[in-house]
Design an enzyme around this catalytic site. Structure first.
Site, PDB file in Angstrom:
ATOM      1  N   ASP A  66       7.848   3.074   1.179  1.00 45.05           N
ATOM      2  CA  ASP A  66       7.470   4.052   2.105  1.00 45.05           C
ATOM      3  C   ASP A  66       7.727   3.790   3.545  1.00 45.05           C
ATOM      4  O   ASP A  66       8.249   2.696   3.922  1.00 45.05           O
ATOM      5  CB  ASP A  66       5.901   4.050   1.801  1.00 45.05           C
ATOM      6  CG  ASP A  66       5.239   2.671   1.690  1.00 45.05           C
ATOM      7  OD1 ASP A  66       5.630   1.889   2.323  1.00 45.05           O
ATOM      8  OD2 ASP A  66       4.125   2.974   1.183  1.00 45.05           O
ATOM      9  N   ASP A 135      -8.531   2.398  -0.914  1.00 44.58           N
ATOM     10  CA  ASP A 135      -8.947   3.543  -1.476  1.00 44.58           C
ATOM     11  C   ASP A 135      -8.228   3.660  -2.714  1.00 44.58           C
ATOM     12  O   ASP A 135      -8.295   4.832  -3.345  1.00 44.58           O
ATOM     13  CB  ASP A 135      -8.705   4.804  -0.513  1.00 44.58           C
ATOM     14  CG  ASP A 135      -7.304   4.828  -0.145  1.00 44.58           C
ATOM     15  OD1 ASP A 135      -6.359   4.123  -0.548  1.00 44.58           O
ATOM     16  OD2 ASP A 135      -6.957   6.025   0.426  1.00 44.58           O
ATOM     17  N   HIS A 137      -4.970   3.553  -3.331  1.00 43.98           N
ATOM     18  CA  HIS A 137      -3.377   4.126  -3.354  1.00 43.98           C
ATOM     19  C   HIS A 137      -2.382   2.807  -3.615  1.00 43.98           C
ATOM     20  O   HIS A 137      -2.802   1.610  -3.158  1.00 43.98           O
ATOM     21  CB  HIS A 137      -3.130   4.456  -1.839  1.00 43.98           C
ATOM     22  CG  HIS A 137      -2.892   3.662  -0.679  1.00 43.98           C
ATOM     23  ND1 HIS A 137      -4.017   3.875   0.507  1.00 43.98           N
ATOM     24  CD2 HIS A 137      -2.321   2.630  -0.527  1.00 43.98           C
ATOM     25  CE1 HIS A 137      -3.431   2.815   1.324  1.00 43.98           C
ATOM     26  NE2 HIS A 137      -2.803   2.151   0.789  1.00 43.98           N
ATOM     27  N   GLU A 142      -1.952   8.625  -1.982  1.00 45.23           N
ATOM     28  CA  GLU A 142      -3.241   8.583  -1.644  1.00 45.23           C
ATOM     29  C   GLU A 142      -4.206   9.250  -2.916  1.00 45.23           C
ATOM     30  O   GLU A 142      -3.482   9.914  -3.717  1.00 45.23           O
ATOM     31  CB  GLU A 142      -3.638   9.445  -0.657  1.00 45.23           C
ATOM     32  CG  GLU A 142      -3.099   8.862   0.799  1.00 45.23           C
ATOM     33  CD  GLU A 142      -3.923   7.288   1.399  1.00 45.23           C
ATOM     34  OE1 GLU A 142      -4.419   6.834   0.273  1.00 45.23           O
ATOM     35  OE2 GLU A 142      -3.803   7.248   2.387  1.00 45.23           O
TER      36      GLU A 142
HETATM   37  C1  F6R Z   1       2.854  -0.818   1.627  1.00 40.50           C
HETATM   38  C2  F6R Z   1       2.142   0.065   0.658  1.00 40.50           C
HETATM   39  C3  F6R Z   1       0.609   0.108   0.700  1.00 40.50           C
HETATM   40  C4  F6R Z   1       0.119  -1.292   1.068  1.00 40.50           C
HETATM   41  C5  F6R Z   1      -1.651  -0.939   0.894  1.00 40.50           C
HETATM   42  C6  F6R Z   1      -1.962  -2.579   0.971  1.00 40.50           C
HETATM   43  O1  F6R Z   1       4.351  -0.599   1.381  1.00 40.50           O
HETATM   44  O2  F6R Z   1       2.830   1.034   0.187  1.00 40.50           O
HETATM   45  O3  F6R Z   1       0.330   0.495  -0.450  1.00 40.50           O
HETATM   46  O4  F6R Z   1       0.447  -2.144   0.019  1.00 40.50           O
HETATM   47  O5  F6R Z   1      -1.642  -0.213   1.913  1.00 40.50           O
HETATM   48  O6  F6R Z   1      -2.013  -2.809   2.318  1.00 40.50           O
HETATM   49  P1  F6R Z   1      -2.249  -4.537   2.779  1.00 40.50           P
HETATM   50  O7  F6R Z   1      -1.353  -5.380   1.934  1.00 40.50           O
HETATM   51  O8  F6R Z   1      -1.769  -4.486   4.109  1.00 40.50           O
HETATM   52  O9  F6R Z   1      -3.729  -4.524   2.590  1.00 40.50           O
END
Ligand code: F6R
Length: 259
Positions: A66, A135, A137, A142
């Protein structure tokens, strides 16, 4: 059912997943890696620095999950910059072979289709590294995301913007929109490896692995995948009903099987 591997800490998780990636690259020099950003995958990238040292990685390809929409690609927290800093440069990958969704506003209407076409042209992702949001995702899909979704623009939840504010000066600087691989895109990868560390991820992990399949918890989509591996520390595993069974299974797993 996804395989759940409970490890002592993030470092052990990084080493385990890095070993799997090295073996993949040994089998296939032009392996296609699916690259996550955020804090969670950093131990994997750290372990790869050592484990890939001295190996030929010139053919390795990669696709990030992303990117923020409208962010200057040169901004230190754009995912283009993060992937360059944490993955491409330290591992010595060819930047031309590493792709990040294009969050530029001028081309955003077709950026999702372009990215899907690029993944397809590469023959798909061999191993997709994933983190999970508090959450639930994965990617930036989301709650409410379709399990069939492809790369497209999404609006980040307030929760995700708060979680990611630590990378910016304030929450107001966290972009509102992102472009993310869809759940359908992620499910096309040949092997999913989802990592999670800490108590804050325990509920999302339990929901994703053992809860009902629901768009309310996009991570539950991994249950549809034939080869999904979940690597968690004890804290992130603390709400798993079958934690003892996962430990027992892994302890008795034949060494040749890998993860
Ligand atoms: C990042 C992504 C997100 C993260 C998620 C967890 O490319 O796609 O799904 O993996 O927000 O973030 P962290 O690892 O910072 O807790």
């Amino acid at each position: 059912m996804a395989e759940v591997v409970i490890v002592e800490n993030a470092e052990a998780a990084g080493a385990l997943v890095a070993t799997e990636i090295v073996e993949l690259i040994e089998r296939r020099a032009d392996a296609v890696l699916g690259l996550a950003t955020g804090s969670t995958p950093l131990p994997v990238y750290q372990a790869l620095r050592t484990q890939l040292a001295g190996r030929d990685v010139s053919q390795v390809r990669g696709f990030a999950l992303d990117e923020y929409v409208g962010i200057d690609p040169a901004h230190p927290e754009s995912y283009r910059s993060v992937i360059t800093r944490e993955v491409v440069e330290p591992l010595g990958l060819d930047p031309q072979r590493i792709h990040v969704p294009n969050g530029a506003l001028a081309t955003i209407q077709h950026a999702g289709d372009d990215y899907e076409a690029a993944i397809d042209a590469a023959g798909g992702v061999d191993l997709q590294i994933l983190g999970i949001g508090t959450d639930g995702h994965i990617g930036f899909n989301e709650p409410g995301s379709s399990f069939a979704s492809r790369t497209r623009v999404k609006t980040l939840t307030e929760q995700t913007r708060e979680d990611n504010a630590r990378f910016f000066d304030s929450i107001d600087d966290v972009p509102m929109h992102c472009i993310t691989q869809g759940l359908g895109t992620i499910l096309k990868a040949r092997h999913l490896v989802l990592l999670a560390f800490g108590e804050g991820k325990a509920e999302a992990v339990a929901g994703a692995v053992e809860g009902p399949l629901t768009a309310l918890l996009p991570g539950s989509a991994i249950q549809l995948h034939p080869h999904a591996t979940i690597v968690v520390d004890e804290a992130a595993a603390s709400r798993l009903a079958l934690a003892d069974y996962y430990r027992y299974t892994f302890a008795n797993k034949p060494a040749w099987q890998g993860i």
